[in-house]
Design a protein around this motif. Structure first.
Motif, PDB file in Angstrom:
ATOM      1  N   ALA A 260       0.829  -1.205   0.000  1.00  0.00           N
ATOM      2  CA  ALA A 260       0.000   0.000   0.000  1.00  0.00           C
ATOM      3  C   ALA A 260       0.868   1.262   0.000  1.00  0.00           C
ATOM      4  CB  ALA A 260      -0.919   0.012   1.232  1.00  0.00           C
ATOM      5  N   ALA A 261       2.013   1.180   0.713  1.00  0.00           N
ATOM      6  CA  ALA A 261       2.883   2.359   0.800  1.00  0.00           C
ATOM      7  C   ALA A 261       3.905   2.412  -0.322  1.00  0.00           C
ATOM      8  CB  ALA A 261       3.605   2.360   2.148  1.00  0.00           C
ATOM      9  N   ALA A 262       4.071   1.311  -1.049  1.00  0.00           N
ATOM     10  CA  ALA A 262       5.008   1.201  -2.179  1.00  0.00           C
ATOM     11  C   ALA A 262       6.435   1.550  -1.780  1.00  0.00           C
ATOM     12  CB  ALA A 262       4.520   2.056  -3.337  1.00  0.00           C
ATOM     13  N   ALA A 263       7.012   2.571  -2.373  1.00  0.00           N
ATOM     14  CA  ALA A 263       8.459   2.837  -2.270  1.00  0.00           C
ATOM     15  C   ALA A 263       8.914   3.305  -0.892  1.00  0.00           C
ATOM     16  CB  ALA A 263       8.855   3.889  -3.303  1.00  0.00           C
ATOM     17  N   SER A 264       7.990   3.670  -0.024  1.00  0.00           N
ATOM     18  CA  SER A 264       8.408   4.225   1.265  1.00  0.00           C
ATOM     19  C   SER A 264       8.765   3.164   2.305  1.00  0.00           C
ATOM     20  CB  SER A 264       7.290   5.123   1.831  1.00  0.00           C
ATOM     21  OG  SER A 264       6.123   4.343   2.080  1.00  0.00           O
ATOM     22  N   THR A 265       8.729   1.890   1.947  1.00  0.00           N
ATOM     23  CA  THR A 265       9.041   0.821   2.904  1.00  0.00           C
ATOM     24  C   THR A 265      10.370   0.156   2.561  1.00  0.00           C
ATOM     25  OG1 THR A 265       7.827  -0.811   1.610  1.00  0.00           O
ATOM     26  CG2 THR A 265       6.609   0.337   3.353  1.00  0.00           C
ATOM     27  N   THR A 266      10.931  -0.534   3.582  1.00  0.00           N
ATOM     28  CA  THR A 266      12.182  -1.280   3.434  1.00  0.00           C
ATOM     29  C   THR A 266      11.959  -2.693   3.915  1.00  0.00           C
ATOM     30  OG1 THR A 266      13.463   0.725   3.835  1.00  0.00           O
ATOM     31  CG2 THR A 266      14.612  -1.394   4.071  1.00  0.00           C
ATOM     32  N   THR A 267      12.358  -3.683   3.119  1.00  0.00           N
ATOM     33  CA  THR A 267      12.225  -5.083   3.518  1.00  0.00           C
ATOM     34  C   THR A 267      13.560  -5.565   4.067  1.00  0.00           C
ATOM     35  OG1 THR A 267      10.552  -5.479   1.829  1.00  0.00           O
ATOM     36  CG2 THR A 267      11.632  -7.417   2.782  1.00  0.00           C
ATOM     37  N   THR A 268      13.549  -6.060   5.297  1.00  0.00           N
ATOM     38  CA  THR A 268      14.783  -6.526   5.934  1.00  0.00           C
ATOM     39  C   THR A 268      15.114  -7.936   5.467  1.00  0.00           C
ATOM     40  OG1 THR A 268      13.660  -7.509   7.838  1.00  0.00           O
ATOM     41  CG2 THR A 268      14.195  -5.158   7.969  1.00  0.00           C
ATOM     42  N   PRO A 276       9.438   3.685   7.286  1.00  0.00           N
ATOM     43  CA  PRO A 276      10.607   4.444   7.771  1.00  0.00           C
ATOM     44  C   PRO A 276      10.643   4.552   9.298  1.00  0.00           C
ATOM     45  CG  PRO A 276       9.663   5.531   5.862  1.00  0.00           C
ATOM     46  CD  PRO A 276       8.727   4.409   6.204  1.00  0.00           C
ATOM     47  N   GLU A 277       9.482   4.765   9.927  1.00  0.00           N
ATOM     48  CA  GLU A 277       9.432   4.855  11.393  1.00  0.00           C
ATOM     49  C   GLU A 277       9.782   3.517  12.030  1.00  0.00           C
ATOM     50  OE1 GLU A 277       7.023   5.744   9.356  1.00  0.00           O
ATOM     51  OE2 GLU A 277       7.080   7.951   9.498  1.00  0.00           O
ATOM     52  N   GLU A 278       9.257   2.420  11.478  1.00  0.00           N
ATOM     53  CA  GLU A 278       9.549   1.090  12.026  1.00  0.00           C
ATOM     54  C   GLU A 278      11.023   0.727  11.834  1.00  0.00           C
ATOM     55  OE1 GLU A 278       5.203  -1.118  11.392  1.00  0.00           O
ATOM     56  OE2 GLU A 278       6.709  -1.144   9.795  1.00  0.00           O
ATOM     57  N   LYS A 279      11.593   1.175  10.722  1.00  0.00           N
ATOM     58  CA  LYS A 279      13.010   0.900  10.459  1.00  0.00           C
ATOM     59  C   LYS A 279      13.889   1.590  11.509  1.00  0.00           C
ATOM     60  CE  LYS A 279      16.439   1.058   6.709  1.00  0.00           C
ATOM     61  NZ  LYS A 279      17.475   1.860   7.373  1.00  0.00           N
ATOM     62  N   GLY A 339       7.764   0.420  21.825  1.00  0.00           N
ATOM     63  CA  GLY A 339       7.188  -0.450  20.810  1.00  0.00           C
ATOM     64  C   GLY A 339       5.674  -0.385  20.794  1.00  0.00           C
ATOM     65  N   GLU A 340       5.092  -1.352  20.122  1.00  0.00           N
ATOM     66  CA  GLU A 340       3.629  -1.423  20.005  1.00  0.00           C
ATOM     67  C   GLU A 340       3.167  -2.825  20.371  1.00  0.00           C
ATOM     68  OE1 GLU A 340       0.214  -1.323  16.502  1.00  0.00           O
ATOM     69  OE2 GLU A 340       2.032  -0.088  16.254  1.00  0.00           O
ATOM     70  N   VAL A 341       2.126  -2.894  21.212  1.00  0.00           N
ATOM     71  CA  VAL A 341       1.559  -4.192  21.596  1.00  0.00           C
ATOM     72  C   VAL A 341       0.889  -4.801  20.369  1.00  0.00           C
ATOM     73  CG1 VAL A 341      -0.063  -5.392  23.102  1.00  0.00           C
ATOM     74  CG2 VAL A 341       1.215  -3.415  23.967  1.00  0.00           C
ATOM     75  N   THR A 342       1.420  -5.951  19.946  1.00  0.00           N
ATOM     76  CA  THR A 342       0.879  -6.569  18.738  1.00  0.00           C
ATOM     77  C   THR A 342      -0.143  -7.663  19.044  1.00  0.00           C
ATOM     78  OG1 THR A 342       1.479  -7.533  16.611  1.00  0.00           O
ATOM     79  CG2 THR A 342       2.717  -8.301  18.507  1.00  0.00           C
ATOM     80  N   ARG A 343      -0.029  -8.302  20.238  1.00  0.00           N
ATOM     81  CA  ARG A 343      -0.998  -9.333  20.636  1.00  0.00           C
ATOM     82  C   ARG A 343      -1.069  -9.421  22.160  1.00  0.00           C
ATOM     83  NH1 ARG A 343      -1.420  -9.388  15.863  1.00  0.00           N
ATOM     84  NH2 ARG A 343      -1.914 -11.125  14.449  1.00  0.00           N
ATOM     85  N   VAL A 344      -2.264  -9.756  22.629  1.00  0.00           N
ATOM     86  CA  VAL A 344      -2.486 -10.173  24.016  1.00  0.00           C
ATOM     87  C   VAL A 344      -3.287 -11.460  23.934  1.00  0.00           C
ATOM     88  CG1 VAL A 344      -3.509  -9.630  26.261  1.00  0.00           C
ATOM     89  CG2 VAL A 344      -2.500  -7.791  24.885  1.00  0.00           C
ATOM     90  N   ILE A 345      -2.664 -12.579  24.329  1.00  0.00           N
ATOM     91  CA  ILE A 345      -3.315 -13.884  24.181  1.00  0.00           C
ATOM     92  C   ILE A 345      -3.236 -14.656  25.499  1.00  0.00           C
ATOM     93  CG2 ILE A 345      -2.806 -14.053  21.710  1.00  0.00           C
ATOM     94  CD1 ILE A 345      -0.441 -15.869  22.408  1.00  0.00           C
ATOM     95  N   SER A 346      -4.009 -15.750  25.567  1.00  0.00           N
ATOM     96  CA  SER A 346      -3.964 -16.654  26.716  1.00  0.00           C
ATOM     97  C   SER A 346      -3.460 -18.010  26.256  1.00  0.00           C
ATOM     98  CB  SER A 346      -5.347 -16.795  27.347  1.00  0.00           C
ATOM     99  OG  SER A 346      -5.778 -15.570  27.893  1.00  0.00           O
ATOM    100  N   HIS A 358       8.925  -4.251  18.098  1.00  0.00           N
ATOM    101  CA  HIS A 358       9.869  -3.131  17.999  1.00  0.00           C
ATOM    102  C   HIS A 358      10.485  -3.189  16.602  1.00  0.00           C
ATOM    103  CE1 HIS A 358       9.680  -3.586  22.443  1.00  0.00           C
ATOM    104  NE2 HIS A 358       9.860  -4.875  22.179  1.00  0.00           N
ATOM    105  N   GLY A 359       9.760  -2.776  15.583  1.00  0.00           N
ATOM    106  CA  GLY A 359      10.233  -2.935  14.211  1.00  0.00           C
ATOM    107  C   GLY A 359      10.222  -4.404  13.840  1.00  0.00           C
ATOM    108  N   GLU A 360      11.380  -4.963  13.471  1.00  0.00           N
ATOM    109  CA  GLU A 360      11.440  -6.385  13.127  1.00  0.00           C
ATOM    110  C   GLU A 360      11.679  -7.269  14.363  1.00  0.00           C
ATOM    111  OE1 GLU A 360      14.750  -7.762  10.816  1.00  0.00           O
ATOM    112  OE2 GLU A 360      16.072  -6.163  11.541  1.00  0.00           O
ATOM    113  N   PHE A 361      11.840  -6.645  15.526  1.00  0.00           N
ATOM    114  CA  PHE A 361      12.047  -7.391  16.766  1.00  0.00           C
ATOM    115  C   PHE A 361      10.740  -7.514  17.541  1.00  0.00           C
ATOM    116  CE2 PHE A 361      16.195  -5.639  15.740  1.00  0.00           C
ATOM    117  CZ  PHE A 361      17.051  -6.699  15.982  1.00  0.00           C
TER     118      PHE A 361
END
Length: 419
Positions: A260-268, A276-279, A339-346, A358-361
């Motif tokens: 969706a963002a096309a050229a503004s992203t980087t694949t690790t 860019p912010e996540e990178k 970072g950002e909470v991506t899941r809360v599970i049981s 935290h980005g790719e972490f």
């Protein structure tokens, strides 16, 4: 003795005493810095041992040996060994200080002897020529005015030299007395440290025996240990699958955002498509390797990362994808980085699990009772994310913590700051 010789002698003696004082002061300052560091480290280790003892007392409430109690005992032995090594280092330092003080006492004693001998000669000479008539004859027998003037200055300088010698003798005696008192204090401190070292060694031997007794006691419960181990392995497999599914889903969602963002992203290289912010966040997390705060404010590592021999069951190996931290009841888990909470599970046996990206972490906080965050929420370093669950049957409060870089597990010991 000529006038210039008197001046040189006075200057030399003052210089020698000043040099000795400066050298001793420098050695004292350096030694004190090392001693302060060692004493601060000792206080920290003693605080850790006190906290570990508190955890052990709570774990032993049911009066039965447990794997958690064994882990705490083993941690306490490691702490006690650090304390013994700390005391040994302090002993080496105090021995060096005693040697330095002894050397300075010897130097001052020799210098004081020389000063007293010279002063005695001066008094003897002064007594032999104390008459004013002798001085006047000596002055007026000069060949010319300049020689007479130099002889007058000689008597003046000689008197000043005698006064200087008296001052030097007094100051050297004072310095010597202070050094002797210091030596007595250092020797008393050495004896105190030797007593502490022996006490800690005796306690260490007792604790090692306690570990042996606990292992022997647990060995008699082999069937229960194996049953508990199988239950933990099943729970671990469920947690591993849940994390793997979540990571796969995160990578898929990241790819959708990338398209969706096309050229503004980087694949690790790990497969994550980052904005860019996540990178930037990912790079900041990586740059803080070895400096991340611990996921609990206080605690004892009860199980380390990787595969190792079971402490009781023979020919049985256990694998840990992260680390387990035994802590106090009511303790909270906290985010180790922004970072950002991506899941809360049981997950069964792990209760509530929070995963923060935290980005790719990703960091995983398992075995939470009360969760304080929700999916999509931004969190900051050391922010509380949930209260660690307390098992009332086993009297233990234990957090399981993992770090992932995309699909690859990381050893938390390499990422967290040293304690």
């Amino acid at each position: 003795m000529m006038l210039w010789q008197l001046n040189i002698r006075v200057f030399y003696q003052a210089f020698i005493l000043s040099a000795i004082s400066l050298f001793l002061l420098s050695a004292h300052v350096n030694g004190q810095d090392r001693k302060v560091n060692l004493q601060q480290e000792k206080k920290q280790i003693e605080a850790e041992i006190a906290y570990t003892n508190n955890l052990l007392d709570k774990t032993r409430k049911n009066r039965q040996s447990s794997m958690e109690g064994l882990a705490i005992l083993q941690q306490k032995i490691r702490q006690r060994e650090r304390l013994v090594n700390n005391i040994k280092a302090e002993l080496v330092l105090i021995i060096q200080e005693i040697d330095e003080t002894g050397d300075s006492i010897f130097t001052l004693t020799v210098e004081l002897k020389k000063l007293k001998e010279e002063y005695a000669k001066m008094i003897y000479y002064a007594n032999r020529h104390r008459g004013s008539y002798d001085r006047m004859v000596f002055i007026f027998s000069a060949e010319d005015f300049n020689q007479a003037y130099r002889r007058i200055k000689y008597f003046q300088q000689y008197s000043a030299y005698r006064r200087t010698q008296a001052v030097l003798i007094t100051s050297t005696q004072d310095a010597l007395s202070l050094k002797e008192l210091k030596l007595e204090r250092q020797k008393a401190e050495q004896q105190n440290l030797l007593s502490q070292e022996q006490e800690e060694k005796d306690q260490l031997e007792f604790e090692k025996g306690d570990v042996d007794r606990t292992i022997q006691d647990l060995g008699q419960k082999e069937r229960k240990l194996k049953t508990d181990l199988r239950a933990k392995e099943r729970a671990k497999a469920k947690l591993d699958k849940a994390i793997a599914d979540i990571i796969a889903e995160e990578i898929r969602l990241a790819e959708e955002r990338a398209r969706a963002a096309a050229a503004s992203t980087t694949t690790t290289s790990s497969g994550f498509a980052l904005t860019p912010e996540e990178k930037i966040l990912s790079e900041n997390f990586s740059n803080n390797k070895g400096k991340l705060p611990w996921p609990t404010e206080r605690g004892v590592v009860s199980s380390t990362y990787g595969e190792h021999q079971h402490p009781v069951l023979k020919r049985v190996k256990v694998k840990n994808n992260g680390i387990d931290i035994l802590t106090s009841e009511g303790e909270y888990a906290r985010a180790v980085f922004n970072g950002e909470v991506t899941r809360v599970i049981s997950v069964p046996n792990y209760n509530n699990v929070v995963i923060v990206r935290h980005g790719e972490f990703l960091t995983v906080y398992s075995n939470l009772d009360e969760v304080l965050v929700s999916k999509g929420q931004k969190v900051t370093t050391k922010q509380r994310i949930g209260r660690v669950y307390t098992d009332r049957n086993e009297n233990k409060t234990e957090l399981h913590f993992e770090i992932w870089q995309a699909k690859e597990l990381m050893n938390p010991a390499y990422w967290l700051a040293g304690k």
